[in-house]
Design a protein around this motif. Structure first.
Motif, PDB file in Angstrom:
ATOM      1  N   ARG A  10      51.463  31.793  42.973  1.00 17.81           N
ATOM      2  CA  ARG A  10      50.539  30.845  43.598  1.00 17.81           C
ATOM      3  C   ARG A  10      50.007  31.383  44.928  1.00 17.81           C
ATOM      4  O   ARG A  10      48.862  31.136  45.296  1.00 17.81           O
ATOM      5  CB  ARG A  10      51.225  29.490  43.795  1.00 17.81           C
ATOM      6  CG  ARG A  10      51.503  28.753  42.488  1.00 17.81           C
ATOM      7  CD  ARG A  10      51.967  27.335  42.707  1.00 17.81           C
ATOM      8  NE  ARG A  10      52.292  26.681  41.453  1.00 17.81           N
ATOM      9  CZ  ARG A  10      51.389  26.095  40.653  1.00 17.81           C
ATOM     10  NH1 ARG A  10      50.114  26.076  41.005  1.00 17.81           N
ATOM     11  NH2 ARG A  10      51.766  25.532  39.526  1.00 17.81           N
ATOM     12  N   ARG A  11      50.829  32.135  45.650  1.00 14.81           N
ATOM     13  CA  ARG A  11      50.337  32.752  46.892  1.00 14.81           C
ATOM     14  C   ARG A  11      49.275  33.804  46.586  1.00 14.81           C
ATOM     15  O   ARG A  11      48.278  33.928  47.300  1.00 14.81           O
ATOM     16  CB  ARG A  11      51.498  33.376  47.667  1.00 14.81           C
ATOM     17  CG  ARG A  11      52.346  32.370  48.435  1.00 14.81           C
ATOM     18  CD  ARG A  11      53.176  33.048  49.512  1.00 14.81           C
ATOM     19  NE  ARG A  11      54.137  33.969  48.934  1.00 14.81           N
ATOM     20  CZ  ARG A  11      55.372  33.653  48.573  1.00 14.81           C
ATOM     21  NH1 ARG A  11      55.790  32.393  48.719  1.00 14.81           N
ATOM     22  NH2 ARG A  11      56.193  34.543  48.072  1.00 14.81           N
ATOM     23  N   LEU A  12      49.485  34.563  45.508  1.00 19.10           N
ATOM     24  CA  LEU A  12      48.479  35.553  45.135  1.00 19.10           C
ATOM     25  C   LEU A  12      47.175  34.884  44.717  1.00 19.10           C
ATOM     26  O   LEU A  12      46.083  35.403  44.991  1.00 19.10           O
ATOM     27  CB  LEU A  12      49.002  36.429  43.990  1.00 19.10           C
ATOM     28  CG  LEU A  12      50.118  37.410  44.345  1.00 19.10           C
ATOM     29  CD1 LEU A  12      50.655  38.076  43.083  1.00 19.10           C
ATOM     30  CD2 LEU A  12      49.608  38.469  45.314  1.00 19.10           C
ATOM     31  N   LEU A  13      47.278  33.732  44.080  1.00 18.15           N
ATOM     32  CA  LEU A  13      46.077  33.041  43.615  1.00 18.15           C
ATOM     33  C   LEU A  13      45.288  32.400  44.752  1.00 18.15           C
ATOM     34  O   LEU A  13      44.173  31.926  44.532  1.00 18.15           O
ATOM     35  CB  LEU A  13      46.444  31.977  42.584  1.00 18.15           C
ATOM     36  CG  LEU A  13      46.872  32.516  41.210  1.00 18.15           C
ATOM     37  CD1 LEU A  13      47.332  31.380  40.303  1.00 18.15           C
ATOM     38  CD2 LEU A  13      45.737  33.276  40.543  1.00 18.15           C
ATOM     39  N   THR A  14      45.852  32.388  45.963  1.00 20.73           N
ATOM     40  CA  THR A  14      45.075  31.881  47.096  1.00 20.73           C
ATOM     41  C   THR A  14      43.896  32.793  47.419  1.00 20.73           C
ATOM     42  O   THR A  14      43.026  32.423  48.213  1.00 20.73           O
ATOM     43  CB  THR A  14      45.956  31.736  48.346  1.00 20.73           C
ATOM     44  OG1 THR A  14      46.574  32.991  48.650  1.00 20.73           O
ATOM     45  CG2 THR A  14      47.022  30.671  48.127  1.00 20.73           C
ATOM     46  N   ARG A  43      59.628  39.635  39.344  1.00 19.30           N
ATOM     47  CA  ARG A  43      58.595  39.759  40.367  1.00 19.30           C
ATOM     48  C   ARG A  43      57.311  40.247  39.713  1.00 19.30           C
ATOM     49  O   ARG A  43      57.356  40.852  38.621  1.00 19.30           O
ATOM     50  CB  ARG A  43      59.019  40.733  41.464  1.00 19.30           C
ATOM     51  CG  ARG A  43      59.236  42.150  40.996  1.00 19.30           C
ATOM     52  CD  ARG A  43      59.723  43.039  42.125  1.00 19.30           C
ATOM     53  NE  ARG A  43      60.993  42.579  42.639  1.00 19.30           N
ATOM     54  CZ  ARG A  43      61.611  43.113  43.689  1.00 19.30           C
ATOM     55  NH1 ARG A  43      61.021  44.113  44.357  1.00 19.30           N
ATOM     56  NH2 ARG A  43      62.760  42.659  44.092  1.00 19.30           N
ATOM     57  N   PRO A  44      56.164  39.995  40.325  1.00 20.15           N
ATOM     58  CA  PRO A  44      54.894  40.451  39.732  1.00 20.15           C
ATOM     59  C   PRO A  44      54.840  41.974  39.669  1.00 20.15           C
ATOM     60  O   PRO A  44      55.371  42.670  40.549  1.00 20.15           O
ATOM     61  CB  PRO A  44      53.830  39.901  40.676  1.00 20.15           C
ATOM     62  CG  PRO A  44      54.507  38.812  41.438  1.00 20.15           C
ATOM     63  CD  PRO A  44      55.941  39.213  41.553  1.00 20.15           C
ATOM     64  N   SER A  45      54.202  42.479  38.634  1.00 19.14           N
ATOM     65  CA  SER A  45      54.002  43.923  38.538  1.00 19.14           C
ATOM     66  C   SER A  45      52.900  44.352  39.509  1.00 19.14           C
ATOM     67  O   SER A  45      52.097  43.528  39.976  1.00 19.14           O
ATOM     68  CB  SER A  45      53.630  44.321  37.110  1.00 19.14           C
ATOM     69  OG  SER A  45      52.362  43.776  36.762  1.00 19.14           O
ATOM     70  N   ALA A  46      52.876  45.648  39.796  1.00 16.02           N
ATOM     71  CA  ALA A  46      51.843  46.162  40.701  1.00 16.02           C
ATOM     72  C   ALA A  46      50.448  45.932  40.124  1.00 16.02           C
ATOM     73  O   ALA A  46      49.502  45.617  40.847  1.00 16.02           O
ATOM     74  CB  ALA A  46      52.075  47.655  40.957  1.00 16.02           C
ATOM     75  N   GLY A  47      50.326  46.068  38.797  1.00 15.09           N
ATOM     76  CA  GLY A  47      49.036  45.834  38.169  1.00 15.09           C
ATOM     77  C   GLY A  47      48.581  44.394  38.304  1.00 15.09           C
ATOM     78  O   GLY A  47      47.389  44.128  38.530  1.00 15.09           O
ATOM     79  N   GLU A  48      49.518  43.450  38.170  1.00 15.15           N
ATOM     80  CA  GLU A  48      49.165  42.037  38.326  1.00 15.15           C
ATOM     81  C   GLU A  48      48.713  41.738  39.742  1.00 15.15           C
ATOM     82  O   GLU A  48      47.736  41.019  39.953  1.00 15.15           O
ATOM     83  CB  GLU A  48      50.364  41.160  37.966  1.00 15.15           C
ATOM     84  CG  GLU A  48      50.645  41.052  36.481  1.00 15.15           C
ATOM     85  CD  GLU A  48      51.863  40.200  36.194  1.00 15.15           C
ATOM     86  OE1 GLU A  48      51.964  39.670  35.075  1.00 15.15           O
ATOM     87  OE2 GLU A  48      52.712  40.053  37.101  1.00 15.15           O
ATOM     88  N   ALA A  50      47.401  43.834  41.997  1.00 12.70           N
ATOM     89  CA  ALA A  50      46.084  44.428  42.244  1.00 12.70           C
ATOM     90  C   ALA A  50      44.994  43.657  41.521  1.00 12.70           C
ATOM     91  O   ALA A  50      43.912  43.407  42.077  1.00 12.70           O
ATOM     92  CB  ALA A  50      46.087  45.891  41.798  1.00 12.70           C
ATOM     93  N   ASN A  51      45.278  43.237  40.283  1.00 16.06           N
ATOM     94  CA  ASN A  51      44.281  42.523  39.497  1.00 16.06           C
ATOM     95  C   ASN A  51      43.955  41.162  40.106  1.00 16.06           C
ATOM     96  O   ASN A  51      42.782  40.789  40.242  1.00 16.06           O
ATOM     97  CB  ASN A  51      44.784  42.348  38.065  1.00 16.06           C
ATOM     98  CG  ASN A  51      43.756  41.686  37.169  1.00 16.06           C
ATOM     99  OD1 ASN A  51      42.668  42.198  36.969  1.00 16.06           O
ATOM    100  ND2 ASN A  51      44.104  40.526  36.638  1.00 16.06           N
TER     101      ASN A  51
END
Length: 350
Positions: A10-14, A43-48, A50-51
């Protein structure tokens, strides 16, 4: 652990716009959690990462661009492209090609000549051709090539900092790199599908006249306090008291004011030019402002009052730019009030 991973997603989706998150956040988070659970990840992957960050920022940029009419973006891009190309070409010639090395006399140390990047003075010689090539591509109608070259310009601006740190080569000052990066970024973001060549060439001619005047000013006044000294010594154009950047910084405030007055007249029939002048002129103003911070020379005297006067004038230009933006966003043909909304939008001039 699932709750913690959900919080991270959810923090990434900000990075996405608020309206998008209201409509899609729960669904996307659920999908991401299912994928992570299937892969046994906590934990999220590096690709996720960055995407999500890249697409979120792109979505925010798209939402922001929707608030500003396309015609304003296009005029900002044309003015920014013309200015970054002329500034880059001028710096390449005056600051990189024309300087000659010092003569090896009087205990002169060769490695302090400033000619540390092949036959050139600084690493800027690898940067300056990119905006010039972007201008040529825009002039011949190659929009994708233009945007690609402007994107490479922004990457090159960022790459010069570690390149200079890892080598003994000089680099242009940070505030100059910031100015070039801002102009190249604005030109890339707002690039119209078909660049109006008349506007592009007219803006280029004006910026070329500005920089030619600055170069002549620097050469003439450099010889007064330094009789017999050559103005084309290494790094003089960058850091000399009468070098090209110093001369540009001296005349930018007056040029911005005059440019805003001309843009005001042009915006009566073609809104958007005051906004373009304000944004691009503000980017150029980084040069004198940052130089004054780096080399403080202002007390409460003439210089301070001049700067305060420019700040006041720039505030008036900002107000005029806001009015111009509203006019461009809500321009209507008032001679025929019976037109429908769709008809009025179709009748709006570019």
């Amino acid at each position: 652990m699932t709750a913690r991973l959900e919080a991270v997603y959810r923090r990434l989706l900000t990075c996405y716009p608020p309206r998008w998150r209201q409509e899609h956040e729960d669904e996307i988070v659920a999908t991401l959690l299912d994928v992570a659970d299937a892969g046994g990840r906590t934990r999220p992957s590096a690709g996720e990462v960055a995407n999500l960050v890249a697409h979120g920022l792109a979505a925010r940029l798209g939402a922001t661009r929707g608030l500003v009419p396309a015609v304003v973006w296009h005029r900002v891009a044309v003015l920014a492209l013309a200015s970054v190309a002329t500034l880059s070409l001028s710096l390449f010639i005056v600051a990189e090609v024309l300087p000659v090395p010092f003569s090896a006399v009087g205990g002169y140390v060769p490695d302090r000549s400033g000619l540390t990047f092949g036959p050139f003075v600084t690493l800027g010689a690898a940067l300056y051709p990119l905006p010039v090539l972007a201008f040529v591509a825009a002039a011949v109608g190659a929009r994708r090539t233009t945007r690609a070259l402007l994107g490479l310009t922004c990457l090159a601006v960022c790459a010069l900092l570690p390149a200079a740190a890892w080598s003994d080569a000089e680099r242009p000052m940070l505030y100059l790199l910031v100015t070039l990066g801002l102009l190249a970024g604005m030109a890339a973001v707002g690039m119209p599908p078909a660049v109006p060549r008349r506007d592009l060439f007219a803006a280029t001619a004006l910026f070329g006249l500005l920089l030619a005047g600055a170069a002549v000013y620097g050469v003439v006044y450099y010889r007064q306090p330094y009789p017999g000294a050559g103005w084309n010594l290494p790094l003089v154009a960058y850091r000399g008291p009468y070098g090209l950047l110093s001369a540009v910084g001296s005349i930018v405030p007056a040029v911005v004011v005059v440019g805003a007055a001309v843009a005001t007249a042009a915006s009566v029939r073609r809104p958007g030019w005051i906004v373009a002048t304000f944004v691009v002129g503000g980017s150029w103003s980084v040069i004198p402002v940052a130089a004054s911070i780096r080399y403080p020379r202002w007390g409460w005297g003439y210089d301070n009052y001049s700067i305060l006067g420019f700040v006041f004038t720039f505030g008036l230009i900002a107000l005029a730019a806001a009015v111009d933006l509203f006019r461009a966003a809500d321009l209507r043909i008032v001679r025929n009030p019976g037109l429908s909304s769709a008809g009025r939008e179709a009748a709006e001039p570019e």
